[in-house]
Design an enzyme around this catalytic site. Sequence first.
Site, mmCIF file in Angstrom:
data_model
loop_
_atom_site.group_PDB
_atom_site.id
_atom_site.type_symbol
_atom_site.label_atom_id
_atom_site.label_comp_id
_atom_site.label_asym_id
_atom_site.label_seq_id
_atom_site.Cartn_x
_atom_site.Cartn_y
_atom_site.Cartn_z
ATOM 1 N N ARG A 238 0.851 -1.178 0.000
ATOM 2 C CA ARG A 238 0.000 0.000 0.000
ATOM 3 C C ARG A 238 0.895 1.238 0.000
ATOM 4 O O ARG A 238 1.901 1.306 0.721
ATOM 5 C CB ARG A 238 -0.910 0.026 1.238
ATOM 6 C CG ARG A 238 -2.096 -0.907 1.153
ATOM 7 C CD ARG A 238 -3.113 -0.471 0.091
ATOM 8 N NE ARG A 238 -4.273 -1.331 0.025
ATOM 9 C CZ ARG A 238 -4.406 -2.398 -0.779
ATOM 10 N NH1 ARG A 238 -3.427 -2.740 -1.601
ATOM 11 N NH2 ARG A 238 -5.519 -3.100 -0.776
ATOM 12 N N GLU A 267 -2.843 7.589 -4.420
ATOM 13 C CA GLU A 267 -3.222 6.924 -5.659
ATOM 14 C C GLU A 267 -4.532 7.501 -6.212
ATOM 15 O O GLU A 267 -5.461 7.698 -5.420
ATOM 16 C CB GLU A 267 -3.410 5.429 -5.333
ATOM 17 C CG GLU A 267 -2.917 4.527 -6.420
ATOM 18 C CD GLU A 267 -2.792 3.095 -5.925
ATOM 19 O OE1 GLU A 267 -2.064 2.840 -4.948
ATOM 20 O OE2 GLU A 267 -3.439 2.265 -6.538
ATOM 21 N N HIS A 285 -0.635 -0.210 -9.915
ATOM 22 C CA HIS A 285 -1.325 -1.149 -9.011
ATOM 23 C C HIS A 285 -1.765 -2.424 -9.746
ATOM 24 O O HIS A 285 -2.956 -2.746 -9.813
ATOM 25 C CB HIS A 285 -2.529 -0.467 -8.336
ATOM 26 C CG HIS A 285 -2.878 -1.068 -7.002
ATOM 27 N ND1 HIS A 285 -3.405 -0.337 -5.972
ATOM 28 C CD2 HIS A 285 -2.780 -2.345 -6.530
ATOM 29 C CE1 HIS A 285 -3.622 -1.132 -4.924
ATOM 30 N NE2 HIS A 285 -3.246 -2.357 -5.251
HETATM 31 C C1 DGY Z 1 -5.634 -6.082 -2.887
HETATM 32 O O1 DGY Z 1 -6.346 -7.059 -3.194
HETATM 33 O O2 DGY Z 1 -5.687 -5.575 -1.773
HETATM 34 C C2 DGY Z 1 -4.700 -5.568 -3.926
HETATM 35 O O3 DGY Z 1 -4.118 -4.386 -3.608
HETATM 36 C C3 DGY Z 1 -5.350 -5.522 -5.298
HETATM 37 O O4 DGY Z 1 -5.306 -6.807 -5.728
#
Ligand code: DGY
Length: 336
Positions: A238, A267, A285
């Site tokens: 993240r 983001e 992402h």
């Molecule tokens: C999630 O699933 O949390 C990812 O960041 C996207 O696949």
Amino acid sequence: MKPLVVVTRNIPRISLDLLKPHFKIDYYERDRAIPRKDLLKRVKNADGVLCLLTEKIDAEFFDAAPKCRIVATFSVGLDHVDLPEATRRGVLVTHTPGVLTETCADFTFALLLSSARRIVEGDRMMRADKYPGWDPLMLLGTDVFGKTIGVIGFGRIGQAVARRAVGFGMKTLYADVQPVFPEIERSLNARRVEMDELFRDSDFVCVHTVLDASTKHLVNEARLKSMKRSAYLINAARGPIVDEKALVKALKQGWIRGAALDVYEREPKTEPGLTKLPNVVLAPHLASASLETREGMGNLAAASLVEFLILGGPPKNLANKDVIPKGRSATLSVGA
Ligand code: DGY
């Protein structure tokens, strides 16, 4: 009457088809995040919601969705969901762990290799028709085999990355609140260390922890300065775990050699200056973005809604296991 489920974005067709026989579906069939106003309007009569990590599931959302009994997020990450608030209101929250582990680990290694071996810079050179012919000193990267990888957060994805590192003859240092079993450490050539040691001794620092108050800006100016000047930072977890302003400084001033990012602090925006730097690989992402995995995620989210709203049982991937569902007097016995 069929229960109403709101689906907040385009999802794989196969996953939508799982929902169709059971639910009336209000489908926001777009490739953009649903505007907040629309979301709050649409969920007014929803019994369940299939959302994405782009939607904030908070007190305001629950106020707008008084009938909602379950939110199934199409993600493993839960940082966009106020879990205690959901639990307080008797709303089940499910997510999609497991199905994306190997895909995300593959992608982490792709980021690591492309930054260490300068693949993106080479690709740009070729496309710009600037390849002058073989040159012994051109685009020299750094070796990956035999190096030390530091994994922050040694859960499913962190361990899957370490499994790949074994194949590259690498040593793994990991930092986590919990140690893993000694036999896992042995098979992964992994050793648990303090966070400071991990930053200091790793050639590649990979972030795989969850985002919460304790991990926000865990990768900050001081930690970036403590890394080897030859080291790389990889983040496919993240964005806010990394202080992006500090990272731009680190990359500009050569505190570290490079970075590869799949996620960003604000983001989809990036820190000014980041996209101008040659020593960073940037992806939008994509870590879980294989066709198979995205279908798997969609199917898990859809299955959760069916398991609970239609079959009345506990959904397999319940995140708030202590929830007492609306209208009931006891928790569901989930995995317990
Ligand atoms: C999630 O699933 O949390 C990812 O960041 C996207 O696949």
